[in-house]
Motif scaffolding. Structure first.
Motif, PDB file in Angstrom:
ATOM      1  N   SER A 180       5.387  10.054   3.934  1.00 11.66           N
ATOM      2  CA  SER A 180       6.736  10.401   4.379  1.00 11.66           C
ATOM      3  C   SER A 180       6.824  10.238   5.892  1.00 11.66           C
ATOM      4  CB  SER A 180       7.064  11.838   3.980  1.00 11.66           C
ATOM      5  OG  SER A 180       6.110  12.742   4.532  1.00 11.66           O
ATOM      6  N   GLY A 181       7.964   9.748   6.348  1.00  7.25           N
ATOM      7  CA  GLY A 181       8.155   9.497   7.769  1.00  7.25           C
ATOM      8  C   GLY A 181       7.839   8.070   8.174  1.00  7.25           C
ATOM      9  N   GLU A 182       7.165   7.312   7.291  1.00  7.61           N
ATOM     10  CA  GLU A 182       6.848   5.917   7.580  1.00  7.61           C
ATOM     11  C   GLU A 182       7.936   5.012   7.003  1.00  7.61           C
ATOM     12  OE1 GLU A 182       2.349   4.887   7.916  1.00  7.61           O
ATOM     13  OE2 GLU A 182       2.643   5.882   5.984  1.00  7.61           O
ATOM     14  N   PRO A 183       8.100   3.831   7.598  1.00  4.28           N
ATOM     15  CA  PRO A 183       9.121   2.908   7.070  1.00  4.28           C
ATOM     16  C   PRO A 183       8.639   2.192   5.821  1.00  4.28           C
ATOM     17  CG  PRO A 183       8.011   1.913   8.943  1.00  4.28           C
ATOM     18  CD  PRO A 183       7.472   3.315   8.837  1.00  4.28           C
ATOM     19  N   CYS A 184       9.573   1.863   4.955  1.00  5.65           N
ATOM     20  CA  CYS A 184       9.271   1.121   3.729  1.00  5.65           C
ATOM     21  C   CYS A 184       8.894  -0.322   4.100  1.00  5.65           C
ATOM     22  CB  CYS A 184      10.483   1.135   2.801  1.00  5.65           C
ATOM     23  SG  CYS A 184      10.296   0.121   1.321  1.00  5.65           S
ATOM     24  N   PRO A 185       7.728  -0.822   3.675  1.00  6.32           N
ATOM     25  CA  PRO A 185       7.312  -2.176   4.055  1.00  6.32           C
ATOM     26  C   PRO A 185       7.897  -3.277   3.173  1.00  6.32           C
ATOM     27  CG  PRO A 185       5.583  -1.145   2.771  1.00  6.32           C
ATOM     28  CD  PRO A 185       6.679  -0.111   2.920  1.00  6.32           C
ATOM     29  N   PHE A 208       3.306  11.311  -0.208  1.00  2.00           N
ATOM     30  CA  PHE A 208       2.901   9.926  -0.329  1.00  2.00           C
ATOM     31  C   PHE A 208       3.763   9.204  -1.366  1.00  2.00           C
ATOM     32  CE2 PHE A 208      -0.907  11.703   1.614  1.00  2.00           C
ATOM     33  CZ  PHE A 208      -1.167  10.747   2.591  1.00  2.00           C
ATOM     34  N   TRP A 209       4.192   7.997  -0.989  1.00  5.17           N
ATOM     35  CA  TRP A 209       5.031   7.178  -1.849  1.00  5.17           C
ATOM     36  C   TRP A 209       4.250   5.942  -2.287  1.00  5.17           C
ATOM     37  CZ3 TRP A 209       9.804   8.595  -3.571  1.00  5.17           C
ATOM     38  CH2 TRP A 209      10.383   9.699  -2.935  1.00  5.17           C
ATOM     39  N   LEU A 210       4.320   5.623  -3.572  1.00  2.87           N
ATOM     40  CA  LEU A 210       3.593   4.503  -4.163  1.00  2.87           C
ATOM     41  C   LEU A 210       4.572   3.495  -4.773  1.00  2.87           C
ATOM     42  CD1 LEU A 210       1.694   7.143  -4.362  1.00  2.87           C
ATOM     43  CD2 LEU A 210       0.371   5.777  -5.976  1.00  2.87           C
ATOM     44  N   TRP A 211       4.182   2.229  -4.711  1.00  4.98           N
ATOM     45  CA  TRP A 211       4.971   1.161  -5.324  1.00  4.98           C
ATOM     46  C   TRP A 211       5.009   1.350  -6.832  1.00  4.98           C
ATOM     47  CZ3 TRP A 211       8.126  -2.625  -3.692  1.00  4.98           C
ATOM     48  CH2 TRP A 211       8.401  -3.700  -4.532  1.00  4.98           C
ATOM     49  N   PRO A 243       0.830  -1.204   0.000  1.00  4.10           N
ATOM     50  CA  PRO A 243       0.000   0.000   0.000  1.00  4.10           C
ATOM     51  C   PRO A 243       0.862   1.251   0.000  1.00  4.10           C
ATOM     52  CG  PRO A 243       0.095  -0.937   2.196  1.00  4.10           C
ATOM     53  CD  PRO A 243       0.787  -1.910   1.287  1.00  4.10           C
ATOM     54  N   ARG A 244       0.247   2.373  -0.349  1.00  6.33           N
ATOM     55  CA  ARG A 244       0.989   3.627  -0.364  1.00  6.33           C
ATOM     56  C   ARG A 244       1.389   3.994   1.057  1.00  6.33           C
ATOM     57  NH1 ARG A 244      -3.004   8.869  -1.132  1.00  6.33           N
ATOM     58  NH2 ARG A 244      -4.131   8.674   0.841  1.00  6.33           N
ATOM     59  N   LYS A 245       2.491   4.736   1.164  1.00  5.68           N
ATOM     60  CA  LYS A 245       3.017   5.123   2.467  1.00  5.68           C
ATOM     61  C   LYS A 245       3.316   6.619   2.483  1.00  5.68           C
ATOM     62  CE  LYS A 245       3.032   1.166   4.615  1.00  5.68           C
ATOM     63  NZ  LYS A 245       2.299   0.950   5.880  1.00  5.68           N
ATOM     64  N   TRP A 274      10.071   2.820  -5.597  1.00  7.30           N
ATOM     65  CA  TRP A 274       8.894   3.594  -5.231  1.00  7.30           C
ATOM     66  C   TRP A 274       8.967   4.964  -5.910  1.00  7.30           C
ATOM     67  CZ3 TRP A 274       5.260   1.940  -1.299  1.00  7.30           C
ATOM     68  CH2 TRP A 274       5.563   0.701  -0.730  1.00  7.30           C
ATOM     69  N   PHE A 275       7.798   5.601  -6.046  1.00 11.71           N
ATOM     70  CA  PHE A 275       7.783   6.956  -6.592  1.00 11.71           C
ATOM     71  C   PHE A 275       6.717   7.779  -5.869  1.00 11.71           C
ATOM     72  CE2 PHE A 275       4.221   5.113  -8.750  1.00 11.71           C
ATOM     73  CZ  PHE A 275       3.360   6.167  -9.035  1.00 11.71           C
ATOM     74  N   SER A 276       6.828   9.090  -5.966  1.00 16.63           N
ATOM     75  CA  SER A 276       5.848   9.987  -5.361  1.00 16.63           C
ATOM     76  C   SER A 276       5.236  10.878  -6.437  1.00 16.63           C
ATOM     77  CB  SER A 276       6.499  10.867  -4.285  1.00 16.63           C
ATOM     78  OG  SER A 276       5.570  11.824  -3.807  1.00 16.63           O
TER      79      SER A 276
END
Length: 370
Positions: free
Chosen positions: A318-323, A357-360, A314-316, A328-330
């Motif tokens: 900024s400040g969250e860890p990469c799952p 927000f960062w998306l796969w 899922p999208r994440k 990834w791109f924003s």
């Protein structure tokens, strides 16, 4: 909560990487090498029996023109010693494993030597049976050599997997140690399988610490997809790659790709498969085999199913860890696509209000080198 309990960085192997790791550990194992010896000994016994049976007729096969070239005596003094040396080399290889010393077997040398000597002294049935048995032994030994020489591409791994996947109803479990790093051109810190740190499409390698015969004593360059290979991957998809004959035919027709052989479809497909890879230096992570632990699912019931779509993270913000490690791109910035490791903190892009927000990324290939 994330600040109080930071995520420990991890690296998740894909299904295809797990299969490659399973094959590399299987063919490099002591048990697999040990099983080569009795196969060679059975071949030696078979050769001895054939030679003994033909010794009576041997004098009748001497030719005034060719001398003893096609006789059992000639094969006994030229071809048979190759089998004995093959057995001795294998015994040496088995003993050196205790010192973490690996290398190629004597398979190719023995196969070449036996091919140099005529077996016209045997009946057609005897020669056919012996050569079939010898080819089975050589095919077994070549698997070890392929692992040690690091010459297996993604397509080679796929092809071998089709032959042996019945032996792996459950894949072994693995652990990627991001704190144990190797580098192309250097001896690895531990013996075992290694995965490229930044190339999810790169073929895995087996490397060892104790030296050995031959030139493959260090981690080699990563064999991965080139521009053509990425185009094939994008067109056919990961699940259909290499095995989708109709998809390959359409790809070849659409791209007007021409081979160099007589059969236009077969030659073009062969040429595309051969031309789909390149090499690049990289850093590596050590992949540990967890003895006695297995995946719960049948690997063929996973992403191999035709038409199945991969589940993207899922999208994440900024400040969250990469799952999940990958590209990834924003949408906040053009050209923002970059590679993140598991647990890496997604950055906030400059000039963006609130969260970024960062998306796969749907494109998981590395960018082309400029």
């Amino acid at each position: 909560m994330n600040a109080l309990y930071p995520m420990t960085p991890t690296y998740h192997l894909s299904l295809w990487q797990k299969r490659q790791a399973a094959m590399l550990y299987y063919y490099s194992s002591q048990s697999y090498l040990d099983a080569l010896l009795p196969k060679i000994e059975e071949l030696i016994v078979m050769a001895e029996m054939l030679l003994e049976r033909r010794s009576i007729l041997d004098p009748l096969m001497v030719s005034e023109r060719w001398g003893v070239r096609d006789t059992a005596a000639n094969w006994s003094t030229g071809g048979f010693p190759a089998l004995i040396e093959y057995r001795e080399n294998t015994m040496w290889d088995m003993a050196k494993r205790a010192d973490q010393c690996y290398g190629i077997t004597g398979t190719n040398q023995c196969a070449h030597m036996l091919g140099e000597f005529s077996m016209q002294w045997a009946t057609a049935e005897q020669e056919k049976e012996f050569r079939e048995r010898a080819n089975a032994v050589f095919s077994y030994g070549y698997k070890i050599d392929g692992v040690m020489e690091r010459d297996w591409s993604d397509m080679t791994f796929w092809s071998i997997w089709q032959q042996i996947k019945g032996q792996f109803p459950r894949l072994p479990k693995f652990k990627v140690h991001m704190d144990i790093e190797g580098k192309t051109g250097e001896v690895p810190p531990r013996t075992g399988v290694y995965v490229s740190q930044d190339d999810p499409l790169g073929a895995l390698q087996f490397a060892w610490t104790g030296g050995g015969e031959g030139m493959w004593k260090t981690l080699e360059e990563c064999q991965t997809f080139n521009e053509l290979g990425l185009d094939v991957l994008k067109t056919l998809g990961r699940a259909g790659l290499w095995g989708d004959e109709d998809g390959f035919s359409k790809f070849i027709a659409q791209n007007q790709y021409k081979g160099v052989f007589t059969d236009p479809i077969f030659s073009a497909r062969y040429q595309v498969q051969s031309d789909s890879f390149t090499y690049r230096p990289c850093k590596w992570y050590f992949v540990e085999l967890l003895e006695g632990e297995f995946e719960d699912s049948d690997p063929d019931a996973m992403a191999d199913a035709p038409g199945s779509e991969p589940q993207h993270p899922p999208r994440k913000a900024s400040g969250e860890p990469c799952p999940h490690a990958g590209w990834w791109f924003s949408p906040a910035r053009e050209g923002s696509r970059q590679y993140f490791r598991d647990g890496a903190i997604f950055p906030k892009l400059e000039g963006d209000y609130g969260y970024t927000f960062w998306l796969w990324s749907p494109d998981q290939s590395r960018p082309a080198l400029s």
